[in-house]
Design a protein around this motif. Structure first.
Motif, mmCIF file in Angstrom:
data_model
loop_
_atom_site.group_PDB
_atom_site.id
_atom_site.type_symbol
_atom_site.label_atom_id
_atom_site.label_comp_id
_atom_site.label_asym_id
_atom_site.label_seq_id
_atom_site.Cartn_x
_atom_site.Cartn_y
_atom_site.Cartn_z
ATOM 1 N N TRP A 151 38.182 40.363 29.797
ATOM 2 C CA TRP A 151 38.628 38.982 30.028
ATOM 3 C C TRP A 151 38.031 38.057 28.965
ATOM 4 O O TRP A 151 38.740 37.225 28.377
ATOM 5 N N THR B 11 46.429 41.420 35.172
ATOM 6 C CA THR B 11 45.420 40.794 36.023
ATOM 7 C C THR B 11 44.442 41.832 36.548
ATOM 8 O O THR B 11 44.831 42.911 37.012
ATOM 9 N N ASP C 182 31.942 32.690 40.993
ATOM 10 C CA ASP C 182 33.026 31.747 41.287
ATOM 11 C C ASP C 182 32.907 31.318 42.745
ATOM 12 O O ASP C 182 31.856 31.507 43.368
ATOM 13 N N ARG D 68 47.866 36.881 38.581
ATOM 14 C CA ARG D 68 47.144 35.607 38.628
ATOM 15 C C ARG D 68 46.559 35.239 37.275
ATOM 16 O O ARG D 68 46.427 34.059 36.942
ATOM 17 N N GLU D 69 46.232 36.233 36.446
ATOM 18 C CA GLU D 69 45.650 35.950 35.137
ATOM 19 C C GLU D 69 46.621 36.160 33.987
ATOM 20 O O GLU D 69 46.581 35.429 33.004
ATOM 21 N N ASP E 153 35.350 35.577 42.886
ATOM 22 C CA ASP E 153 35.324 34.945 44.206
ATOM 23 C C ASP E 153 34.808 35.917 45.259
ATOM 24 O O ASP E 153 35.081 37.122 45.190
ATOM 25 N N PHE F 108 37.231 41.397 39.827
ATOM 26 C CA PHE F 108 37.910 40.113 40.015
ATOM 27 C C PHE F 108 37.473 39.598 41.390
ATOM 28 O O PHE F 108 36.296 39.645 41.719
ATOM 29 N N TRP F 109 38.363 39.112 42.220
ATOM 30 C CA TRP F 109 37.990 38.685 43.561
ATOM 31 C C TRP F 109 37.434 39.875 44.349
ATOM 32 O O TRP F 109 37.864 41.011 44.173
ATOM 33 N N ASN G 227 35.559 34.685 37.632
ATOM 34 C CA ASN G 227 36.535 34.783 38.733
ATOM 35 C C ASN G 227 36.150 35.798 39.797
ATOM 36 O O ASN G 227 37.022 36.417 40.411
#
Length: 452
Positions: free
Chosen positions: A167, A175, A249, A128-129, A228, A200-201, A226
């Motif tokens: 990041w 990612t 996020d 995704r990244e 989430d 990340f998420w 990011n």
């Protein structure tokens, strides 16, 4: 005709009071029942040490291997007593419960160099990244059935700062890992836990069905990139309820794949309920998209309280996404100190590569937003569809964001709209002409009342 309409309103009012009134509390319990396991083992039985320094990777992997070997009827519970258990990544197995006692912490190792890689998700075509694969989630499950992660408000700690800095410094090679991810799995429960500082998420069910996430707290700094909260992704029959989420996020973001990869895979996210969420974020409270290439449909969001947000409700897609967003209902949403209350947009989100089809347009229709109260909202709403392919059936009822936050010595423009049709009733400040035209009212059944 008017008598029929009045009867319909009365019936709907009675149904709402019966089904989602103050005396009736709905729960997710019917989707996946909580199971009492016939067997129990402790991480201490496999050499686990909760001193915050000893690496417990071998203990976790050995314990889960033993659960898989035993194959007890009714499954096995892995008990994590109080303490801080540092570990690298580990995979779960079917028919197990991971149970964190009060004051138990499972903490991710910060050894990013040796973090395992896995293939990109087929609905994304790449990480995704970053191009290529992706780092496996800290706690991972693929192809599983009947898995529970629960406890007495223990904590799963991602130690994400090292990943956030990679990041920011643009040294990230692949990612970043999610904190918890289930793939191709069903009958999953995540409850009564705290999730902190995900790389990340936080929680990512992808290609899953029958998933319950309830009574959890998800925390990360507002500037963490990011992070989430929960991202149901190409998944169905999901119930998310009774949460507090404060991250960097979107609090909850429903997704279904990225451009040509999501279109080819063709697995929508559907039949998702999100209720009784309180939270804060610089981005969105509830987001749909922007990755919606497999389609998103039949989503109910109700009884949500949002504070200090970028967006309250954010439905987002882009040229090249394809797919659809339809039959989405928001009911009883409170938001305070928010930059934009409602945004529905067709120009949001990036692309995995330059192979996307510019003629792949998302169909957006049947968005019902009812009983929204906003205080200190800078901009009540922005709704921008695709030229030549407008968003249709955008229906607003009893939306009050008249308490606008000032911008210097003036107030911002109340609403911005283009390429949209639908209707509005009981909306303040007065929405766009596209939603107040009598010619469009037939697209919506609207209910001009508030619950007692």
């Amino acid at each position: 005709m008017w008598r029929f309409g009045l009867s319909l309103i009365i019936c709907f009012h009675l149904w709402m009071k019966c089904c989602i009134g103050a005396d009736h509390v709905e729960t997710c319990s019917g989707i996946v029942p909580m199971r009492n396991r016939s067997g129990r083992i402790s991480i201490a039985d496999f050499g686990g040490v909760g001193n915050g320094e000893t690496l417990n990777t071998k203990a976790f992997r050995a314990a889960i291997n033993e659960i898989e070997r035993l194959k007890r009827v009714g499954g096995t519970l892995l008990y994590i007593p109080a303490g801080v258990y540092l570990t690298e990544t580990f995979n779960l197995t079917s028919h197990m419960t991971l149970f964190l006692a009060k004051d138990a912490v499972i903490k991710a190792s910060q050894d990013t160099i040796n973090w395992p890689l896995v293939n990109p998700l087929p609905t994304y075509g790449r990480g995704r990244e970053r191009p290529g694969g992706r780092y496996i989630s800290f706690i991972h499950g693929d192809g599983l059935q009947d898995v529970i992660i629960t406890g007495e408000n223990g904590t799963i700690e991602g130690q994400g700062a090292v990943w956030w800095n990679m990041w920011r410094q643009r040294t990230l090679k692949f990612t970043r890992p999610n904190l918890v991810e289930f793939m191709n799995s069903k009958e999953i429960i995540i409850s009564n836990l705290i999730f902190k500082n995900s790389p990340f998420w936080n929680i990512h069910p992808v290609y899953c069905s029958n998933v319950v996430i309830q009574n959890v707290t998800i925390l990360a700094p507002r500037d963490s990139p990011n992070t989430d909260g929960i991202d149901p992704d190409s998944s169905s029959n999901i119930c998310i309820e009774d949460l507090y989420v404060s991250t960097g996020d979107d609090l909850v973001a429903v997704k279904s794949g990225w451009d040509e990869y999501g279109i080819a895979y063709g697995r929508p996210s559907s039949n998702i309920t999100i209720r009784r969420l309180t939270g804060s974020s610089p981005f969105a409270g509830i987001a749909i998209g922007s990755e919606v290439s497999g389609g998103v449909q039949n989503i109910l969001v109700e009884h949500v309280n949002l504070y200090n947000m970028g967006f309250g409700i954010h439905i987002k897609t882009n040229i090249g996404r394809g797919g659809f967003i339809k039959n989405i209902t928001f009911f009883d949403i409170y938001m305070e100190n928010v930059r934009t209350g409602i945004r529905i947009a067709g120009n949001v989100g990036d692309h995995p590569d330059d192979k996307f089809d510019p003629n792949a347009i998302s169909v957006v229709k049947g968005i019902n937003i009812t009983l929204v109260l906003g205080k200190k909202v800078l901009q009540p709403g922005m709704i921008h569809g695709f030229k030549g392919c407008p968003f249709t059936g955008i229906c607003l009822s009893n939306v009050n964001m008249n308490d606008q936050a000032p911008v210097g010595n003036r107030r911002n423009d109340p609403w911005q709209c283009s390429d949209v049709t639908g209707a509005a009733i009981g909306v303040s400040p007065l929405p766009c002409a596209e939603l107040t035209s009598a010619a469009q009212a037939g697209e919506c059944v609207l209910f001009p009342f508030e619950l007692d």
